[in-house]
Design an enzyme around this catalytic site. Sequence first.
Site, mmCIF file in Angstrom:
data_model
loop_
_atom_site.group_PDB
_atom_site.id
_atom_site.type_symbol
_atom_site.label_atom_id
_atom_site.label_comp_id
_atom_site.label_asym_id
_atom_site.label_seq_id
_atom_site.Cartn_x
_atom_site.Cartn_y
_atom_site.Cartn_z
ATOM 1 N N GLN A 205 42.509 44.283 44.639
ATOM 2 C CA GLN A 205 42.586 42.783 45.114
ATOM 3 C C GLN A 205 43.363 42.515 45.073
ATOM 4 O O GLN A 205 43.705 41.972 46.874
ATOM 5 C CB GLN A 205 42.030 42.538 43.494
ATOM 6 C CG GLN A 205 41.256 42.862 43.159
ATOM 7 C CD GLN A 205 39.878 41.794 43.698
ATOM 8 O OE1 GLN A 205 40.414 41.392 44.728
ATOM 9 N NE2 GLN A 205 39.036 42.454 43.501
ATOM 10 N N CYS A 368 33.586 45.588 36.182
ATOM 11 C CA CYS A 368 34.292 47.270 35.904
ATOM 12 C C CYS A 368 35.120 46.905 34.945
ATOM 13 O O CYS A 368 36.095 48.061 35.163
ATOM 14 C CB CYS A 368 34.710 47.727 36.905
ATOM 15 S SG CYS A 368 32.799 48.175 37.860
#
Length: 415
Positions: A205, A368
Amino acid sequence: MSILDPYKLKKDFPILETKTPNGKPLVYLDNAASSQKPQSVIDATNKYYTSQNANIHRGVYHLSQHATELYEKTRIKTSNFFHAQCAKAIIFTKGATESINLVVNSWGRQNIHEGDEIVLTVQEHHSNLVPWQMLAKEKKAILRFIPINPDTTYDLSTLDQLVTRKTKIVSISQMSNVTGTIHNLQPIIDQARKVGAMVMVDGAQSSSHLSIDLVGMDIDFFAFSAHKMLGPTGVGVLFGKEEILESMPPWIGGGDMIETVDLESSTYANLPAKLEAGTPNIAGVIGFSHALDYLSAVGMENIHNHEKMITEYALERLHRMGGLSIYGTENIDQRGGVISFTLDGVHPHDVGSMLEEEGIAIRVGHHCCQPLMKQWAIPGTCRASFYLYTTKEDVDALVYGLEKVKSIFSRVARK
């Protein structure tokens, strides 16, 4: 204040000019899952297949040598973009997941033994959890977890009890894919160094939103994917300190990673080839080069500042709307462009399906991160995630859509 023009940038992304099957303009708010691709990246990928296509590192003919040059120039560009140690410290994989698995299966199998400890956090993506679980089971090692505070920052109050002389590696995310929380990793890195432990950072990210200085961070491994950074799918990167990568055995055997091969044994090529067996995603890597060019031209600091502005605007509008539970810190300086929320009385999947009818693409589910969802005692969240081309009008469309969902379920509840 944002100093980039998202309206201008949006014109570089063909898919953002399209409409959904029901005729609604696409409002794309799922950038934490994958970013869209600018025309320059699409053109570069197409150009490879139309006029540059050849395998790399093997042929003596022009096409092969040119493809090799483009591929290796991307390695150098990636190293410079992330201020890495050197180009040899950049290993191309098919994604952040494979990068982490490479470390687990090469470095981990060589260095983790029975009773050793591996330190993770309770909010790791499955990609930075399941591979370590598999290794720990195989080696009879012990997994330990850094908890989180109510604001989703890491709880470091017991760090010296979690990261000890028994710790072999600490593997942690720099930015949460669920909440967008940007973590201060320095205390964890300092404690790991104090006890002689390795540090791996999941940058899946953070790599697309922050300016990263890998040498300055003083970490041993860093993993990320190109597709979250405007690049093609199927391309990932593992950064590792050169001396550590040199010591690691190959994980996958095959072509291009060898020096000599006999029937009974083989010797291996130097870095980075040793850890890049087989034909890679050549077109994807070349496309990624153009994604890096695009990000460099816009500027990572500008992207981060724009996302802060958009996120602050979105939080203000969502709080004003009411009826939502929003997860993550309220400190905008510790947030990336991600907001996870639940709408009172409505399952996240229902929210996502109804927003789709308005042309709004968000992510719903556990992202997830099932252990985190279990800790919060919820089935999942709705997640809106932003990027350099996100506008205030995109946020307004999200709020309008949520108000519509809220109104419909309110009427159903009254019947």
